[in-house]
Design an enzyme around this catalytic site. Structure first.
Site, PDB file in Angstrom:
ATOM      1  N   TRP A 103       0.891  -0.945   0.194  1.00 41.86           N
ATOM      2  CA  TRP A 103      -0.100   0.036   0.058  1.00 41.86           C
ATOM      3  C   TRP A 103       0.886   1.218  -0.067  1.00 41.86           C
ATOM      4  CZ3 TRP A 103      -4.626  -0.298  -1.692  1.00 41.86           C
ATOM      5  CH2 TRP A 103      -5.338  -1.372  -1.984  1.00 41.86           C
ATOM      6  N   LYS A 110     -12.939  -1.274   6.912  1.00 46.28           N
ATOM      7  CA  LYS A 110     -12.391  -2.221   7.781  1.00 46.28           C
ATOM      8  C   LYS A 110     -12.998  -2.193   9.254  1.00 46.28           C
ATOM      9  CE  LYS A 110      -9.079  -1.884   4.315  1.00 46.28           C
ATOM     10  NZ  LYS A 110      -8.857  -3.036   3.724  1.00 46.28           N
ATOM     11  N   ASP A 114      -2.206   6.756   5.955  1.00 45.31           N
ATOM     12  CA  ASP A 114      -2.962   5.909   5.583  1.00 45.31           C
ATOM     13  C   ASP A 114      -3.306   5.119   6.748  1.00 45.31           C
ATOM     14  OD1 ASP A 114      -4.733   4.149   4.448  1.00 45.31           O
ATOM     15  OD2 ASP A 114      -3.481   3.415   2.931  1.00 45.31           O
TER      16      ASP A 114
END
Lengths: 359, 359
Positions: free
Chosen positions: A101, A195, A171
């Protein structure tokens, strides 16, 4: 029968939230309509939206001088929004690379500015985070970006990096709300909802207000934090149903005792699973102990040929979503807030049985 | 009791769709989880996504050489995506201005290229569309953009503009699926979902494949049609719950007899309301007869002081969402697919009563 869903996101939701949403789906609070049918300008929806923001601010302890935005486009949208909102063309920004990511965030940022990678964990195959205090952040960097938790690699920062006077951007998609977070250390925190927050389709952005008003002229309006902050995230129609569901999740987190309680619960769940992995001599973790995520736990069986039978045995036991990301294989259990410890215990029991039969 | 909801979007949904979603909310088809909890890569969700696309293609008659994308960010996101995907810096694009949404699309496009406004209905106070055949489209324009239906002004094109060899692009947010549409006349059709398609938070883009592969390097990935088409709209996590709900709405449209049946139903609903307005001598329509929308019907009472009592009487009768857009005032009834003719009849009855008491 509901299964235990270890999917990395979209992910399991608290059953109480789903039941509440179900009961309100045709008629929210006597309004005669579903939340998804309400005008986003109606007093009913504005009330829902404001209550969600207030709950989030209270749970995370968001200081007054931060704006909270409810946007669309996921973390990937923010990979572009961060450079567009914080830096002009020709600027430099510092990035830490701890896995898949981070690398995606860097690729997208390179469309807009010069990326200086100040730490890259590739040499450990992304099984580590940089040692605390080791980062050298150039003073002229527009910001320092890092991925608080790598959802695929299962690597999580156990500390907040020190960026000096450079705004710190993170993030936090797969870790937000899983434990307390000192928002005041950050310039910008962003997170896809799918999530710990709710369904996919909503992106949370928390931005210190002194960082507004510097977006590039060519920033698309839907990614422009300043324009969105000025419009209460309603420059255009927001994802109202997702916003409402996030509000229900926040209410649930509050009822569980807030982030201190979530932290205890999440630490206990992660400990249970890591102990089972480390104690087995059969399963193994690809992540250094100091960087292990509480939220995403990748693990390996001794022989890749055992992966398929493991996943089949898991499915039979009502345990779903345990396959590793298609880019890395292996197994991965995501233990977000809504995963009860009973689910982790069921996984550990399965692992023990499977080892007995295949060890 | 459910109300009749005339909101312009988010808007009323078919009650059958809400009931189905409600029944499946904790366990989709024996999967043991809600659709919103499923990995977007799971075979269950991929099946839901593909079925929705197939239904849309079938209902609208989308030719094989068009890509269908399920994105985020609303039509406002596409206001930026259109120039970013279709034209380089320094290019010119032609725009038709028929009201508030055209003007927003133009403002956003001006961030990226030279806008040439080839028709502007400001002189009629946006109560008209340009006469068929009157548009002069420069041959060097990257595309011609128009707003098929102005949600605020209630102005709808009764014909497809002729753009010659220039790709025709339209914002079809508040008209898509309300009647048949000849997709083959267009280069790009885009639409926010929150009117006829489903909940807010999903944006449909239909793009002719020969228009792909020309996005600017600095296009944010989430707005990049080429990247999204290559990834089946799953470059990043899509808004899965909204995608599923759109699929249920498409199934419902199919059961109603598809777009020819929706067209008959929508024409009848609009006729009923326009007849009541025109026949009253009390209510009036601000839109020329030739440009009146079937979907959004603005109307006025003789004295603005009567607006509040009208809206109160409507609320008492279980009719919601009838206030005009805050930028124009007056009244507006949105008659999307999911509004039954009984709702329109109830509105007409209310209007008749209100006129008797206040006329």
């Amino acid at each position: 029968m509901r299964v235990y869903n270890f999917s990395a996101g979209p992910a399991t939701m608290p059953v109480e939230v789903l039941e509440r949403a179900q009961s309100e789906l045709l008629d929210w609070s006597g309004s005669g309509m579903s939340v998804m049918e309400m005008s986003h300008r109606s007093k009913e929806f504005v009330g829902i939206a404001e209550a969600a923001e207030a709950r989030l601010r209270s749970l995370l302890g968001v200081p007054e001088d931060y704006a909270v935005l409810f946007l669309q486009g996921g973390a990937t949208g923010q990979f572009a929004a961060v450079p567009l909102n914080l830096a002009g063309p020709g600027a430099t920004a510092a990035y830490v690379s701890t896995g898949a990511w981070s690398r995606k965030a860097i690729s997208e940022a390179e469309k807009y500015l010069e990326v200086r990678t100040v730490a890259d964990e590739a040499p450990t195959n992304y099984s580590t985070v940089p040692a605390e205090g080791s980062l050298q952040v150039p003073g002229d960097a527009a910001y320092l970006h890092y991925t608080l938790n790598e959802t695929i690699g299962g690597v999580e920062f156990p500390y907040v990096p020190d960026a000096g006077d450079v705004p710190l951007v993170t993030d936090a998609s797969s870790t937000i709300l899983s434990r307390p977070l000192d928002v005041s250390r950050y310039g910008v925190i962003y997170a896809g909802a799918q999530k710990n927050l709710g369904p996919a389709g909503l992106t949370l952005v928390i931005v210190r207000k002194d960082l507004l008003d510097r977006a590039r002229q060519e920033t698309p309006a839907v990614l422009d934090w300043t324009a969105m902050a000025g419009a209460g995230s309603m420059l255009n129609t927001p994802p109202t149903l997702a916003w409402y569901l996030v509000g229900l999740v926040l209410e649930w987190v509050e009822e569980q005792g807030g982030l201190p309680a979530m932290a205890v619960r999440n630490r206990d769940k992660a400990d249970l699973l890591y102990r089972a992995i480390d104690g087995s001599g059969f399963y193994s973790s690809p992540v250094e102990a100091s960087a292990r995520s509480w939220m995403n736990v990748p693990f390996l069986v001794p022989d890749p040929a055992l992966e398929k039978p493991f996943l089949e045995a898991a499915a039979e036991a009502g345990l779903s979503g345990l396959g590793g990301h298609r880019s890395v294989g292996g197994m991965r259990a995501s233990l977000y807030n809504a995963m009860p410890i009973e689910g982790v215990q069921a996984l550990v029991d399965l692992m023990t049985d499977f080892e007995k039969q295949n060890g």
